[in-house]
Design a protein around this motif. Structure first.
Motif, mmCIF file in Angstrom:
data_model
loop_
_atom_site.group_PDB
_atom_site.id
_atom_site.type_symbol
_atom_site.label_atom_id
_atom_site.label_comp_id
_atom_site.label_asym_id
_atom_site.label_seq_id
_atom_site.Cartn_x
_atom_site.Cartn_y
_atom_site.Cartn_z
ATOM 1 N N THR A 1 -7.170 3.638 -5.594
ATOM 2 C CA THR A 1 -7.669 2.652 -4.628
ATOM 3 C C THR A 1 -7.371 3.140 -3.216
ATOM 4 O O THR A 1 -6.219 3.134 -2.771
ATOM 5 C CB THR A 1 -6.969 1.287 -4.871
ATOM 6 N N SER B 1 9.050 16.693 -2.500
ATOM 7 C CA SER B 1 10.343 16.847 -1.828
ATOM 8 C C SER B 1 11.208 17.922 -2.474
ATOM 9 O O SER B 1 10.896 18.429 -3.545
ATOM 10 C CB SER B 1 11.101 15.521 -1.870
ATOM 11 N N ASN C 1 4.277 12.435 -0.846
ATOM 12 C CA ASN C 1 5.400 13.280 -0.408
ATOM 13 C C ASN C 1 6.614 13.167 -1.324
ATOM 14 O O ASN C 1 7.420 14.092 -1.395
ATOM 15 C CB ASN C 1 5.773 12.943 1.038
ATOM 16 N N THR C 2 6.711 12.048 -2.023
ATOM 17 C CA THR C 2 7.839 11.900 -2.959
ATOM 18 C C THR C 2 7.806 13.021 -4.006
ATOM 19 O O THR C 2 8.852 13.529 -4.415
ATOM 20 C CB THR C 2 7.780 10.508 -3.626
ATOM 21 N N GLY D 1 4.551 5.505 -3.483
ATOM 22 C CA GLY D 1 5.624 6.494 -3.434
ATOM 23 C C GLY D 1 6.934 5.742 -3.649
ATOM 24 O O GLY D 1 6.946 4.521 -3.931
ATOM 25 N N ARG E 1 5.973 20.555 5.661
ATOM 26 C CA ARG E 1 7.173 21.205 5.146
ATOM 27 C C ARG E 1 6.817 21.864 3.830
ATOM 28 O O ARG E 1 6.046 21.296 3.045
ATOM 29 C CB ARG E 1 8.292 20.174 4.903
ATOM 30 N N ARG F 1 -4.115 5.471 -3.509
ATOM 31 C CA ARG F 1 -5.363 6.221 -3.719
ATOM 32 C C ARG F 1 -5.221 7.251 -4.842
ATOM 33 O O ARG F 1 -6.197 7.710 -5.408
ATOM 34 C CB ARG F 1 -5.781 6.906 -2.415
ATOM 35 N N GLY G 1 13.722 10.333 2.773
ATOM 36 C CA GLY G 1 13.247 9.061 2.239
ATOM 37 C C GLY G 1 13.662 8.780 0.804
ATOM 38 O O GLY G 1 13.725 7.609 0.400
ATOM 39 N N ILE G 2 13.977 9.813 0.041
ATOM 40 C CA ILE G 2 14.354 9.571 -1.358
ATOM 41 C C ILE G 2 15.802 9.096 -1.422
ATOM 42 O O ILE G 2 16.111 8.111 -2.093
ATOM 43 C CB ILE G 2 14.106 10.843 -2.191
ATOM 44 N N MET G 3 16.636 9.771 -0.660
ATOM 45 C CA MET G 3 18.062 9.407 -0.682
ATOM 46 C C MET G 3 18.336 8.081 0.027
ATOM 47 O O MET G 3 19.458 7.595 0.021
ATOM 48 C CB MET G 3 18.907 10.533 -0.087
ATOM 49 N N THR H 1 13.448 26.171 1.242
ATOM 50 C CA THR H 1 12.705 25.286 2.139
ATOM 51 C C THR H 1 13.391 25.270 3.506
ATOM 52 O O THR H 1 14.517 25.714 3.649
ATOM 53 C CB THR H 1 12.592 23.874 1.516
ATOM 54 N N ILE I 1 0.870 -1.188 0.000
ATOM 55 C CA ILE I 1 0.000 0.000 0.000
ATOM 56 C C ILE I 1 0.901 1.230 0.000
ATOM 57 O O ILE I 1 1.715 1.412 0.920
ATOM 58 C CB ILE I 1 -0.942 -0.020 1.226
ATOM 59 N N GLY I 2 0.747 2.066 -1.042
ATOM 60 C CA GLY I 2 1.574 3.256 -1.192
ATOM 61 C C GLY I 2 2.502 3.116 -2.389
ATOM 62 O O GLY I 2 3.393 2.262 -2.376
ATOM 63 N N LEU J 1 -3.867 5.154 9.341
ATOM 64 C CA LEU J 1 -4.394 3.992 8.624
ATOM 65 C C LEU J 1 -4.398 2.745 9.515
ATOM 66 O O LEU J 1 -5.337 1.944 9.476
ATOM 67 C CB LEU J 1 -3.519 3.777 7.382
HETATM 68 C C1 LIG Z 1 9.174 19.706 1.467
HETATM 69 C C2 LIG Z 1 9.857 18.371 1.522
HETATM 70 C C3 LIG Z 1 11.187 18.282 1.157
HETATM 71 C C4 LIG Z 1 11.840 17.044 1.184
HETATM 72 N N1 LIG Z 1 13.121 16.978 0.712
HETATM 73 C C5 LIG Z 1 13.730 15.760 0.619
HETATM 74 C C6 LIG Z 1 15.009 15.653 0.016
HETATM 75 O O1 LIG Z 1 15.587 16.627 -0.450
HETATM 76 N N2 LIG Z 1 15.566 14.414 -0.064
HETATM 77 C C7 LIG Z 1 14.960 13.288 0.433
HETATM 78 O O2 LIG Z 1 15.534 12.204 0.366
HETATM 79 N N3 LIG Z 1 13.739 13.386 1.005
HETATM 80 C C8 LIG Z 1 13.104 14.582 1.091
HETATM 81 N N4 LIG Z 1 11.852 14.679 1.633
HETATM 82 C C9 LIG Z 1 11.243 13.483 2.219
HETATM 83 C C10 LIG Z 1 10.720 12.583 1.137
HETATM 84 O O3 LIG Z 1 9.866 13.299 0.289
HETATM 85 C C11 LIG Z 1 9.995 11.404 1.787
HETATM 86 O O4 LIG Z 1 10.821 10.841 2.781
HETATM 87 C C12 LIG Z 1 9.654 10.344 0.781
HETATM 88 O O5 LIG Z 1 9.017 10.908 -0.326
HETATM 89 C C13 LIG Z 1 8.778 9.296 1.421
HETATM 90 O O6 LIG Z 1 8.379 8.396 0.397
HETATM 91 P P1 LIG Z 1 7.212 7.400 0.669
HETATM 92 O O7 LIG Z 1 7.050 6.562 -0.521
HETATM 93 O O8 LIG Z 1 7.463 6.725 1.976
HETATM 94 O O9 LIG Z 1 5.935 8.337 0.913
HETATM 95 P P2 LIG Z 1 4.947 8.987 -0.163
HETATM 96 O O10 LIG Z 1 5.634 9.422 -1.368
HETATM 97 O O11 LIG Z 1 4.148 10.003 0.582
HETATM 98 O O12 LIG Z 1 4.037 7.764 -0.554
HETATM 99 C C14 LIG Z 1 3.044 7.267 0.310
HETATM 100 C C15 LIG Z 1 1.864 6.890 -0.547
HETATM 101 O O13 LIG Z 1 0.879 6.256 0.269
HETATM 102 C C16 LIG Z 1 -0.375 6.551 -0.295
HETATM 103 N N5 LIG Z 1 -1.410 6.355 0.691
HETATM 104 C C17 LIG Z 1 -1.480 6.863 1.939
HETATM 105 N N6 LIG Z 1 -2.611 6.480 2.546
HETATM 106 C C18 LIG Z 1 -3.285 5.687 1.658
HETATM 107 C C19 LIG Z 1 -4.513 4.997 1.695
HETATM 108 N N7 LIG Z 1 -5.310 5.040 2.765
HETATM 109 N N8 LIG Z 1 -4.891 4.285 0.610
HETATM 110 C C20 LIG Z 1 -4.116 4.233 -0.500
HETATM 111 N N9 LIG Z 1 -2.936 4.888 -0.594
HETATM 112 C C21 LIG Z 1 -2.518 5.606 0.479
HETATM 113 C C22 LIG Z 1 -0.240 8.023 -0.673
HETATM 114 O O14 LIG Z 1 -1.198 8.371 -1.655
HETATM 115 C C23 LIG Z 1 1.184 8.095 -1.191
HETATM 116 O O15 LIG Z 1 1.265 7.984 -2.577
HETATM 117 C C24 LIG Z 1 11.162 15.896 1.614
HETATM 118 C C25 LIG Z 1 9.815 15.981 1.989
HETATM 119 C C26 LIG Z 1 9.160 17.212 1.936
HETATM 120 C C27 LIG Z 1 7.718 17.281 2.303
#
Ligand SMILES: Cc1cc2nc3c(=O)[nH]c(=O)nc-3n(C[C@H](O)[C@H](O)[C@H](O)COP(=O)(O)OP(=O)(O)OC[C@H]3O[C@@H](n4cnc5c(N)ncnc54)[C@H](O)[C@@H]3O)c2cc1C
Length: 421
Positions: A179, A48, A44-45, A12, A247, A36, A373-375, A296, A9-10, A232
């Motif tokens: 979804t 960033s 959040n991806t 990103g 952020r 979804r 989380g990206i790096m 930022t 689920i997710g 969740l």
């Molecule tokens: C302003 C900002 C700057 C940043 N800068 C950096 C940076 O320079 N370098 C770096 O490495 N990181 C950076 N980050 C952090 C980075 O963006 C996150 O750590 C990373 O994107 C997390 O990825 P993820 O896949 O875990 O989360 P996400 O990309 O948020 O993915 C989670 C997914 O879960 C889905 N989801 C949630 N709930 C549900 C549900 N109930 N049903 C279905 N789907 C659901 C969401 O739709 C989403 O697509 C930054 C973040 C922000 C906000």
């Protein structure tokens, strides 16, 4: 009822990397990735600042960033898939005391960074000595020099997500977008079909999840839902140990921006390093393609922990809190204009500021990326896959090895991370 071995689920970067390594280590598994949003990389991806560094104080963080950076470099240079990666550096500015801290000295001793003189910064256009008002009212410190991280820079997270998504499609992993997963409840393994089940003496698992597109059954569920994980999983009583903080990113353009963008401190680069201003850690992230700088900050300001699906940026925050600091160090940015702005969340692990990857029953949770989380995504995807297949050790791309349980809850072994930007 749709049925899979594993439902992630997710979609990103964490969910995509996790699904990729699970499928790669066990190609027979039927895997679905749900989100979804209408497509991948929309959470959040997509929000960033799209930058990477290996300068971390915790040993595990250095390992997981270094290996992830190596993997991205390999994808870009060997596989020829453009990830928008540029090694233009991370430049921390500060006074002597700040630059003299043991962590920074350690980075230079290991060849990961080098010091930059105040003179070079003045030549690049920085104002290094501030006035009384800036020092005593705005709590800004003078700049005596900088520390430049070398294996650091900027990238395009949407391209990294496309890389994993293409590979997943090729490996016949199903994507089910649009979804929305509803907050699930654990179900009895051997139901008796009495009202009120499960009872406390029954063994439970997550057998199915309910969504706006019907129910999904799976043997295992992987929650890569970042800041939304706690909400969740609330009803299951499983704690993600993470809290979300908003952020924001403000994209600025103008003549001063264009001139600054061309400054560089690394041989062979033609773009300024990502720069962290002193005192309040305001970040200037160059975006040479759109001739802009993204501003930022990971502030400790009165910011509550409430979360929504899509938070709004606050122009006033830029104008009152960020802009006055920026022009203290870079007066030439006074005429710059905001061309766009957005906001997302850091999924903050408020204790040691590093991911949690743990298993509870047949649920694996990967959250708590705490702004990086990206790096770290490639390494985190490998940790999730190791946990899913019961491996005690996780082998990273560069052959570094970590204990899979180090990022977990019960046998966690992580020092508190001191550098969170
Ligand atoms: C302003 C900002 C700057 C940043 N800068 C950096 C940076 O320079 N370098 C770096 O490495 N990181 C950076 N980050 C952090 C980075 O963006 C996150 O750590 C990373 O994107 C997390 O990825 P993820 O896949 O875990 O989360 P996400 O990309 O948020 O993915 C989670 C997914 O879960 C889905 N989801 C949630 N709930 C549900 C549900 N109930 N049903 C279905 N789907 C659901 C969401 O739709 C989403 O697509 C930054 C973040 C922000 C906000």
């Amino acid at each position: 009822m749709k049925e899979f071995d594993v439902v992630v689920i997710g979609a990103g970067i964490t969910g995509l990397a996790s699904a990729f390594y699970i499928k790669r280590s066990n190609p027979k598994l039927r895997i679905a990735v749900l989100d979804r949003n209408p497509t991948f990389c929309q959470g959040n991806t997509a929000k960033s600042s799209a930058a990477f560094r290996n300068l971390f104080t915790s040993d595990v963080n250095r390992k997981i960033t270094q290996s992830t950076i190596e993997f991205y470099r390999y994808v870009q240079t060997v596989k020829g898939f453009d990830l928008g990666m540029r090694f233009n550096g991370y430049l921390f500015l500060g006074d002597r005391k700040f630059l003299d801290n043991p962590a920074f000295r350690g980075f230079t001793e290991r060849g990961m960074a080098r010091y930059v003189s105040e003179h070079s910064l003045i030549e690049a256009g920085f104002r290094t000595k501030l006035n009384e008002h800036e020092v005593s009212v705005m709590n800004l410190s003078n700049v005596d020099g900088g520390l430049l991280g070398l294996e650091c820079g900027i990238l395009a997270p949407e391209n990294i997500c496309s890389y994993y998504a293409n590979e997943l499609s090729r490996m016949e992993v199903d994507f089910l977008f649009g979804t929305n997963v509803k907050s699930p409840l654990l179900q009895p393994i051997d139901p008796l079909n009495y009202p009120g089940e499960p009872f406390v003496w029954q063994k439970t698992l997550l057998k199915t999840i309910d969504t706006n597109r019907g129910e999904f059954r799976a043997k295992e569920f992987i929650f890569c839902t970042d800041v939304w994980t706690d909400q969740l999983l609330d009803r299951t009583g499983i704690d993600g140990h993470t809290r979300g903080k908003k952020r924001q990113v403000f994209k600025i353009t103008g003549k001063g921006v264009e001139k600054l963008l061309k400054k560089n401190f690394i041989n062979g680069q033609t773009v300024m390093p990502l720069t962290i201003l002193p005192s309040h850690e305001i970040v200037l992230r160059p975006d040479p393609d759109s001739k802009s700088i993204w501003v930022t900050i990971a502030d400790e300001y009165n910011r509550d922990y409430s979360i929504s699906v899509d938070p709004a940026p606050e122009l006033e925050f830029y104008e009152r809190s960020l802009f006055p600091v920026i022009i203290s160090y870079l007066p030439q940015l006074d005429g710059s204009k905001i061309s766009s702005m957005w906001a997302g969340y850091y999924a903050n692990n408020t204790i040691d500021k590093t991911h949690y990857v743990f298993k509870d029953k047949n649920i694996i949770v990967a959250t708590g990326s705490s702004g990086s989380g990206i790096m770290k995504a490639d390494a985190i995807g490998r940790v999730v896959a190791a946990l899913q297949s019961g491996m005690e050790k996780t082998v990273l791309f560069d052959k570094a090895v970590i204990n899979t349980s180090d990022l977990g809850v019960h046998k966690r072994r992580i020092e508190e991370e001191e550098i969170v930007i």
